[in-house]
Motif scaffolding. Structure first.
Motif, PDB file in Angstrom:
ATOM      1  N   ASP A 167       0.827  -1.209   0.000  1.00 14.15           N
ATOM      2  CA  ASP A 167       0.000   0.000   0.000  1.00 14.15           C
ATOM      3  C   ASP A 167       0.861   1.259   0.000  1.00 14.15           C
ATOM      4  OD1 ASP A 167      -2.396  -1.353  -0.007  1.00 14.15           O
ATOM      5  OD2 ASP A 167      -2.602  -1.359   2.168  1.00 14.15           O
ATOM      6  N   LEU A 168       1.891   1.248   0.835  1.00 19.91           N
ATOM      7  CA  LEU A 168       2.756   2.421   0.941  1.00 19.91           C
ATOM      8  C   LEU A 168       3.412   2.743  -0.395  1.00 19.91           C
ATOM      9  CD1 LEU A 168       4.259   4.591   2.581  1.00 19.91           C
ATOM     10  CD2 LEU A 168       5.986   2.855   3.113  1.00 19.91           C
ATOM     11  N   TRP A 169       3.993   1.739  -1.042  1.00 15.76           N
ATOM     12  CA  TRP A 169       4.736   2.016  -2.268  1.00 15.76           C
ATOM     13  C   TRP A 169       3.828   2.243  -3.464  1.00 15.76           C
ATOM     14  CZ3 TRP A 169       9.215   4.025  -2.425  1.00 15.76           C
ATOM     15  CH2 TRP A 169       9.978   3.946  -1.258  1.00 15.76           C
ATOM     16  N   ARG A 170       2.632   1.727  -3.428  1.00  9.06           N
ATOM     17  CA  ARG A 170       1.678   2.074  -4.475  1.00  9.06           C
ATOM     18  C   ARG A 170       1.386   3.570  -4.423  1.00  9.06           C
ATOM     19  NH1 ARG A 170      -2.444  -0.993  -2.964  1.00  9.06           N
ATOM     20  NH2 ARG A 170      -1.531  -2.821  -3.994  1.00  9.06           N
ATOM     21  N   ARG A 171       1.244   4.089  -3.219  1.00  7.06           N
ATOM     22  CA  ARG A 171       0.965   5.516  -3.063  1.00  7.06           C
ATOM     23  C   ARG A 171       2.186   6.381  -3.404  1.00  7.06           C
ATOM     24  NH1 ARG A 171      -2.665   5.618   2.495  1.00  7.06           N
ATOM     25  NH2 ARG A 171      -3.973   3.826   1.955  1.00  7.06           N
ATOM     26  N   LEU A 172       3.356   5.963  -2.949  1.00  5.02           N
ATOM     27  CA  LEU A 172       4.561   6.752  -3.206  1.00  5.02           C
ATOM     28  C   LEU A 172       4.898   6.794  -4.694  1.00  5.02           C
ATOM     29  CD1 LEU A 172       6.785   5.661  -0.177  1.00  5.02           C
ATOM     30  CD2 LEU A 172       5.569   7.832  -0.496  1.00  5.02           C
ATOM     31  N   TYR A 173       4.805   5.654  -5.371  1.00  8.59           N
ATOM     32  CA  TYR A 173       5.055   5.650  -6.814  1.00  8.59           C
ATOM     33  C   TYR A 173       3.958   6.412  -7.561  1.00  8.59           C
ATOM     34  CZ  TYR A 173       8.908   2.286  -6.483  1.00  8.59           C
ATOM     35  OH  TYR A 173      10.102   1.673  -6.202  1.00  8.59           O
ATOM     36  N   GLY A 174       2.748   6.354  -7.056  1.00 11.98           N
ATOM     37  CA  GLY A 174       1.673   7.133  -7.669  1.00 11.98           C
ATOM     38  C   GLY A 174       1.964   8.622  -7.612  1.00 11.98           C
TER      39      GLY A 174
END
Length: 316
Positions: A167-174
């Motif tokens: 979840d964290l990296w989906r948001r950061l890459y987004g």
């Protein structure tokens, strides 16, 4: 008009970028960028990026990080936040603030709003993005920097187990995609300077300071994003405010803390800035609007009438 794109690539470490061959972080000419520390022992994000934009030190631009770096959008919460330090310890204030903000990214696509919402404090000092044909997005100290406040909130949720790694990296890459995409779009317009801040490497450096494979993966992905930006702007300047100490560099005694290995690189046939305090003058010298090549502003072209826009539901 030629567009100079500026990427404020937070925590991009010069030695790590060289170690992993990040050719879009290290453009045609590159080198270490001299940075500084003011309120602590290591460079601070808000202090340094504001100094990059203004060319002056924190006592002059007014954003020394000796107090709260963020502020609430809601005026009632902003007032309560100003009083809270006199009444509550910092741990309690952080806990209450996290609860108020909630999980602002909890939507199916990993996006969403930012809960109650916070922004960064902004300087009143003149800065390099003020001329009319220059634009800036998400830059700490000169914009509200919502994406940075959002990232800090997500990292806090992840540290308490309320966000999974995915979840964290989906948001950061987004967010990284939004930042890079905005600059690509500005490269198609008639602006002389477009600056944007990207924070994914800082988050990765704090998270993976003892995990070289994970950190390298983030560096390589962000480098590919920069490659796509490079194709859409005429000239590019990449800067960082600091690097990141890691476990596999011998002289790094505190992995996960900021290092002094900031970088500067450019596609221009000239040396990049030597110091964070040189950037404003460097941009003024190299930007297209510095030699009166400014395009004459024209009214927007709009073939659709106001009545048609109302029929389409675009206007009330």
């Amino acid at each position: 008009m030629t567009t100079l794109g500026i990427i404020a690539l937070d925590a991009a470490d010069y030695d790590l970028a060289r170690e992993w061959g990040c050719e879009n972080m290290l453009l045609e000419t590159h080198g270490k960028l001299e940075t500084f520390a003011h309120s602590g022992e290591n460079p601070n994000t808000l202090e340094v990026w504001t100094s990059v934009a203004t060319g002056v030190e924190p006592p002059s631009h007014g954003l020394a990080s000796t107090g709260e770096q963020q502020q609430w959008r809601n005026p009632i919460l902003a007032y309560a936040s100003a009083v809270a330090p006199y009444l509550l310890p910092k741990e309690a204030r952080v806990r209450i603030g996290t609860w108020l903000r909630g999980d602002g990214g909890a939507t199916e696509d990993g996006g969403g709003n930012d809960g109650v919402g916070m922004t960064l404090r902004q300087t009143d000092h003149p800065h390099l993005f003020e001329p009319a044909n220059r634009v800036v997005r998400w830059w700490p100290g000169v914009t509200p920097g919502e994406h940075l406040s959002e990232t800090w909130h997500w990292l806090n949720l992840a540290s308490t187990g309320e966000l999974t790694d995915d979840d964290l990296w989906r948001r950061l890459y987004g967010n990284a995609g939004l930042e890079a995409g905005w600059l690509q779009g500005m490269g198609q317009t008639d602006v002389a300077v477009a600056g944007v801040h990207m924070h994914a490497l800082d988050a990765a450096g704090h998270a993976f300071a003892t995990h070289p494979d994970r950190l390298r993966e983030v560096y390589e992905r962000i480098d590919r994003l920069l490659g796509s930006v490079r194709e859409h702007v005429d000239d590019l300047l990449v800067l960082s405010d600091h690097g990141m100490q890691v476990a596999w560099i011998d002289d790094d005694s505190e992995p996960g803390f900021h290092s002094w290995r900031a970088l500067a690189s450019t596609t221009l046939a000239d040396d990049p800035p030597k110091s964070v305090f040189d950037v404003r003058d460097w941009v003024d010298t190299h930007a297209a609007d510095s030699d009166d090549r400014r395009a004459e502003r024209q009214p927007a072209v709009m073939d659709t009438t106001e009545e048609q826009l109302r029929d389409l539901g675009y206007l009330e």
